[in-house]
Design a protein around this motif. Structure first.
Motif, PDB file in Angstrom:
ATOM      1  N   VAL A 205       0.685  -1.214  -0.080  1.00  0.00           N
ATOM      2  CA  VAL A 205       0.009   0.154  -0.073  1.00  0.00           C
ATOM      3  C   VAL A 205       0.847   1.053   0.005  1.00  0.00           C
ATOM      4  O   VAL A 205       1.994   1.154   0.486  1.00  0.00           O
ATOM      5  N   VAL A 206       0.444   2.227  -0.471  1.00  0.00           N
ATOM      6  CA  VAL A 206       1.050   3.680  -0.451  1.00  0.00           C
ATOM      7  C   VAL A 206       1.054   3.981   0.898  1.00  0.00           C
ATOM      8  O   VAL A 206       0.143   4.039   1.775  1.00  0.00           O
ATOM      9  N   PRO A 207       2.314   4.557   1.246  1.00  0.00           N
ATOM     10  CA  PRO A 207       2.317   4.932   2.842  1.00  0.00           C
ATOM     11  C   PRO A 207       1.656   6.227   3.126  1.00  0.00           C
ATOM     12  O   PRO A 207       1.462   7.017   2.160  1.00  0.00           O
ATOM     13  N   LYS A 213      -1.764  11.552  -5.078  1.00  0.00           N
ATOM     14  CA  LYS A 213      -2.061  10.271  -5.749  1.00  0.00           C
ATOM     15  C   LYS A 213      -0.866   9.446  -6.200  1.00  0.00           C
ATOM     16  O   LYS A 213       0.163  10.015  -6.862  1.00  0.00           O
ATOM     17  N   SER A 214      -0.750   8.136  -5.771  1.00  0.00           N
ATOM     18  CA  SER A 214       0.405   7.664  -6.219  1.00  0.00           C
ATOM     19  C   SER A 214      -0.004   6.064  -6.278  1.00  0.00           C
ATOM     20  O   SER A 214      -0.715   5.732  -5.681  1.00  0.00           O
ATOM     21  N   ASN A 215       0.634   5.174  -7.288  1.00  0.00           N
ATOM     22  CA  ASN A 215       0.777   3.826  -7.451  1.00  0.00           C
ATOM     23  C   ASN A 215       2.059   3.192  -7.214  1.00  0.00           C
ATOM     24  O   ASN A 215       2.196   1.949  -7.639  1.00  0.00           O
ATOM     25  N   VAL A 216       2.852   4.012  -6.607  1.00  0.00           N
ATOM     26  CA  VAL A 216       4.176   3.412  -6.251  1.00  0.00           C
ATOM     27  C   VAL A 216       4.160   2.561  -4.977  1.00  0.00           C
ATOM     28  O   VAL A 216       3.946   3.160  -3.828  1.00  0.00           O
ATOM     29  N   ALA A 217       3.984   1.404  -4.951  1.00  0.00           N
ATOM     30  CA  ALA A 217       4.037   0.327  -3.997  1.00  0.00           C
ATOM     31  C   ALA A 217       4.169  -1.051  -4.626  1.00  0.00           C
ATOM     32  O   ALA A 217       4.307  -1.313  -5.786  1.00  0.00           O
ATOM     33  N   GLU A 260      13.193  17.295 -12.660  1.00  0.00           N
ATOM     34  CA  GLU A 260      12.551  17.452 -14.041  1.00  0.00           C
ATOM     35  C   GLU A 260      11.891  15.959 -14.179  1.00  0.00           C
ATOM     36  O   GLU A 260      11.045  16.041 -15.106  1.00  0.00           O
ATOM     37  N   PHE A 261      12.221  14.922 -13.654  1.00  0.00           N
ATOM     38  CA  PHE A 261      11.574  13.847 -13.744  1.00  0.00           C
ATOM     39  C   PHE A 261      10.593  13.458 -12.779  1.00  0.00           C
ATOM     40  O   PHE A 261       9.533  12.823 -12.972  1.00  0.00           O
ATOM     41  N   GLU A 262      10.778  13.770 -11.586  1.00  0.00           N
ATOM     42  CA  GLU A 262       9.946  13.390 -10.394  1.00  0.00           C
ATOM     43  C   GLU A 262       9.909  14.549  -9.257  1.00  0.00           C
ATOM     44  O   GLU A 262      10.275  14.351  -8.220  1.00  0.00           O
ATOM     45  N   SER A 263       9.383  15.654 -10.064  1.00  0.00           N
ATOM     46  CA  SER A 263       9.336  16.905  -9.149  1.00  0.00           C
ATOM     47  C   SER A 263       8.542  16.648  -7.741  1.00  0.00           C
ATOM     48  O   SER A 263       9.158  17.186  -6.685  1.00  0.00           O
ATOM     49  N   GLU A 264       7.416  15.999  -7.815  1.00  0.00           N
ATOM     50  CA  GLU A 264       6.596  15.875  -6.367  1.00  0.00           C
ATOM     51  C   GLU A 264       7.566  15.009  -5.436  1.00  0.00           C
ATOM     52  O   GLU A 264       7.288  15.245  -4.108  1.00  0.00           O
ATOM     53  N   TRP A 265       8.189  14.064  -5.794  1.00  0.00           N
ATOM     54  CA  TRP A 265       8.982  13.317  -5.012  1.00  0.00           C
ATOM     55  C   TRP A 265      10.008  13.743  -4.489  1.00  0.00           C
ATOM     56  O   TRP A 265      10.216  13.533  -3.184  1.00  0.00           O
ATOM     57  N   PHE A 266      10.640  14.802  -5.085  1.00  0.00           N
ATOM     58  CA  PHE A 266      11.858  15.403  -4.382  1.00  0.00           C
ATOM     59  C   PHE A 266      11.618  16.289  -3.680  1.00  0.00           C
ATOM     60  O   PHE A 266      11.932  16.537  -2.332  1.00  0.00           O
ATOM     61  N   GLY A 267      10.125  17.013  -3.949  1.00  0.00           N
ATOM     62  CA  GLY A 267       9.611  17.745  -2.690  1.00  0.00           C
ATOM     63  C   GLY A 267       9.250  17.310  -1.567  1.00  0.00           C
ATOM     64  O   GLY A 267       9.603  17.775  -0.270  1.00  0.00           O
ATOM     65  N   THR A 414       9.151   0.011 -11.653  1.00  0.00           N
ATOM     66  CA  THR A 414       8.233  -0.510 -12.332  1.00  0.00           C
ATOM     67  C   THR A 414       6.737   0.679 -12.432  1.00  0.00           C
ATOM     68  O   THR A 414       6.347   0.914 -13.438  1.00  0.00           O
ATOM     69  N   ARG A 415       6.415   0.679 -11.156  1.00  0.00           N
ATOM     70  CA  ARG A 415       5.196   1.572 -10.811  1.00  0.00           C
ATOM     71  C   ARG A 415       5.447   3.046 -11.210  1.00  0.00           C
ATOM     72  O   ARG A 415       4.340   3.547 -11.691  1.00  0.00           O
ATOM     73  N   LEU A 416       6.658   3.282 -11.018  1.00  0.00           N
ATOM     74  CA  LEU A 416       6.736   4.870 -11.079  1.00  0.00           C
ATOM     75  C   LEU A 416       6.726   5.111 -12.584  1.00  0.00           C
ATOM     76  O   LEU A 416       6.163   6.179 -13.011  1.00  0.00           O
ATOM     77  N   LEU A 417       7.534   4.384 -13.526  1.00  0.00           N
ATOM     78  CA  LEU A 417       7.686   4.624 -14.812  1.00  0.00           C
ATOM     79  C   LEU A 417       6.233   4.297 -15.626  1.00  0.00           C
ATOM     80  O   LEU A 417       6.001   5.147 -16.391  1.00  0.00           O
ATOM     81  N   HIS A 418       5.535   3.318 -15.185  1.00  0.00           N
ATOM     82  CA  HIS A 418       4.267   2.918 -15.653  1.00  0.00           C
ATOM     83  C   HIS A 418       3.367   4.026 -15.533  1.00  0.00           C
ATOM     84  O   HIS A 418       2.503   4.533 -16.321  1.00  0.00           O
ATOM     85  N   GLY A 419       3.395   4.498 -14.351  1.00  0.00           N
ATOM     86  CA  GLY A 419       2.582   5.626 -13.771  1.00  0.00           C
ATOM     87  C   GLY A 419       2.773   6.883 -14.614  1.00  0.00           C
ATOM     88  O   GLY A 419       2.018   7.719 -15.106  1.00  0.00           O
ATOM     89  N   LYS A 420       3.923   7.021 -15.284  1.00  0.00           N
ATOM     90  CA  LYS A 420       4.164   8.188 -16.123  1.00  0.00           C
ATOM     91  C   LYS A 420       4.087   7.701 -17.713  1.00  0.00           C
ATOM     92  O   LYS A 420       4.460   8.571 -18.772  1.00  0.00           O
ATOM     93  N   GLY A 421       3.381   6.638 -17.984  1.00  0.00           N
ATOM     94  CA  GLY A 421       3.208   6.250 -19.253  1.00  0.00           C
ATOM     95  C   GLY A 421       4.404   5.638 -20.031  1.00  0.00           C
ATOM     96  O   GLY A 421       4.486   5.605 -21.326  1.00  0.00           O
ATOM     97  N   ILE A 422       5.626   5.359 -19.272  1.00  0.00           N
ATOM     98  CA  ILE A 422       6.667   4.834 -19.918  1.00  0.00           C
ATOM     99  C   ILE A 422       6.675   3.167 -19.815  1.00  0.00           C
ATOM    100  O   ILE A 422       6.779   2.742 -18.601  1.00  0.00           O
TER     101      ILE A 422
END
Length: 497
Positions: A205-207, A213-217, A260-267, A414-422
């Motif tokens: 589960v997302v912590p 909103k995130s699918n990284v789990a 530039e790739f994951e701005s919300e996560w750096f914040g 995998t979840r991070l990249l797939h969530g970005k359509g990659i």
């Protein structure tokens, strides 16, 4: 006569003062040059680098070392003899700036004398390797005491290092080979040390500290090996605790990614850590020297059409069981797509497989120059375990990824990249992780040839401008150097992303 005398005196006076001025100017220039040289000397840092014993960690540490050395700083790169021998040769212009420091890995029961890297041992022996690694504390402390570096940049496994550096007055930075999203999923250092997650379900589960909103789990099957203790758990220190102390006791955190790739996560990462957080950029790899292995591979690749080949590699640590290798092989066969498949050990492929795919598919056992393969124009896709190193290398050349995560943080990537359509993930059973040949074939065909996969291929090509951008990489390293030289650990209170 009188006017001539006056003129001569004026000329003599001007000459006299000119001499004084020139002398003063020469003296000033010399003084300024000395001051500039002293200032440059003061700004040259001695930086120690201490990566974990895995090639996927050693190589990015070396890449960062090279960039720091190019800025004029002195590097002591510390590892074990066999690992240092495996590293690529330094360019001549940096050989005087980077010194390799070799510490023999202490022998412990159950670990082969030649096992110095995670690629040398099976997964259930990783803890034994960490037990041997922990015994490097004494020689490392002695080296730091003797050489007095300004900074030490270290990895997650050396949780004992920050206290040693603090005792010796050395500034310390944790360098994460994992992206910002993975670090955020792991959480603040306190939650890592307390190990508040205790079951596989806790990781699926997302912590609660992720506010967007995130699918990284993880999926259940991806995390069972991460949570359950191995048979050789001899250190008594989990990876979670190692991460917790390595991050929590650092003066700054460097992350192999960029906003530039994951701005919300750096914040979010800055909020969780409450300390300086800097991106290093992706540290795109350099091209290895030619060898006989590459010559043979290139001959085969040169015969294939542009963007027609899917490169298949699951890294140096991940292992598939016989059933999984069989399904992967049959899937590649059913896809009717050209492929180049790398296996680390002797193949367990189905009977007659290599004969049936001869000409269209090539199976190679052992090491390959992966960067050169990915750069080749005939390669259009990359079936990968989604380790961050491989992601950076694949997207750095614009190759469309197909994900088959096996262990560690690969599911999160995998979840991070797939969530970005990659990219596309091979469909698997949620519980046991099993997959069949049809899911492999469908994923390969979608990414490589189907019209529906065109947007995935286009997105991967766009990523080349980000993941392979060395200029942006240099800019991020410039910011790190500026922080290290001007602020250090004691006066720093904010980060630059």
């Amino acid at each position: 006569m009188y006017m001539t005398y006056i003129s001569s005196m004026c000329n003599l006076t001007c000459y006299f003062f000119s001499c004084i001025h020139i002398g003063w100017l020469i003296k000033f220039c010399k003084l300024r040059k000395t001051n500039m040289e002293d200032k440059r000397e003061e700004e040259v840092m001695h930086i120690a680098m201490f990566p974990w014993l895995a090639m996927g960690h050693l190589l990015p540490f070396l890449s960062l070392s090279k960039l720091l050395a190019q800025k004029g700083h002195k590097i002591s790169f510390i590892s074990t003899p066999r690992n240092l021998e495996r590293l690529p040769k330094l360019p001549s212009n940096l050989s005087s700036s980077i010194t390799f420091v070799s510490f023999p890995l202490p022998l412990i029961s159950g670990l082969s004398p030649t096992s110095e890297s995670s690629m040398d041992v099976p997964y259930n022996k990783q803890q034994s390797l960490k037990a041997a690694f922990d015994l490097l504390q004494a020689p490392l402390k002695e080296f730091l005491l003797r050489s007095s570096p300004d900074w030490i940049i270290y990895d997650y496994a050396s949780h004992w290092l920050p206290s040693i550096a603090a005792e010796l007055g050395i500034s310390k930075a944790f360098f994460s080979l994992f992206n910002a999203a993975t670090l955020c999923f792991l959480g603040p250092s306190s939650s890592l040390i307390d190990e508040f997650r205790t079951t596989p379900e806790d990781f699926t589960v997302v912590p609660p500290w992720v506010p967007f909103k995130s699918n990284v789990a993880f999926r259940y099957h991806e995390v069972t090996r991460y949570v359950e203790k191995t048979d050789e758990d001899v250190t008594g220190v989990s990876d979670s605790v190692r991460f917790g102390y390595s991050i929590g006791e650092s003066d700054a955190v460097f992350v192999r990614s960029c906003p530039e790739f994951e701005s919300e996560w750096f914040g979010l990462l800055k909020d969780l850590y409450q300390k300086p957080v800097f991106p290093t950029g992706f540290l795109p790899p350099v091209i290895e020297d030619d060898d006989t292995t590459w010559v043979r591979i290139k001959e085969w690749l040169d015969k294939q059409r542009v963007n027609s080949v899917v490169y298949v590699s699951l890294g140096t640590e991940a292992s598939l069981c016989r059933e999984e290798v069989t399904e992967l092989a049959l899937g590649l066969e059913k896809s009717e797509t050209p492929f180049f498949w790398v296996l680390r050990n002797e193949p367990l492929t189905p009977d007659g497989f290599e004969e049936r795919v001869k000409g269209r598919g090539m199976v190679h056992v052992g090491w390959v120059p992966q960067v050169k393969i990915l750069r080749h124009e005939s390669v259009g896709g990359f079936l990968t375990h989604c380790g961050w190193n491989s992601v950076v290398e694949g997207l750095g050349f614009g190759k469309a990824p197909i994900f088959l995560p096996v262990l560690n943080e690969q599911g999160l990537n995998t979840r991070l990249l797939h969530g970005k359509g990659i990219g596309v993930e091979v469909l698997r059973d949620e519980r046991d992780g099993s997959f069949d040949s049809c899911s492999v074939a469908d994923s390969v065909r979608l990414v490589m040839v189907d019209e529906e996969g065109e947007s995935i291929r286009d997105k991967a090509k766009l990523m080349k401008g980000l993941f392979g951008n060395m200029d942006e990489n240099i800019r991020h390293v410039d910011e790190i150097v500026s922080f290290m030289t001007s602020k250090g650990s004691s006066s720093s209170s904010s980060s630059s992303c």
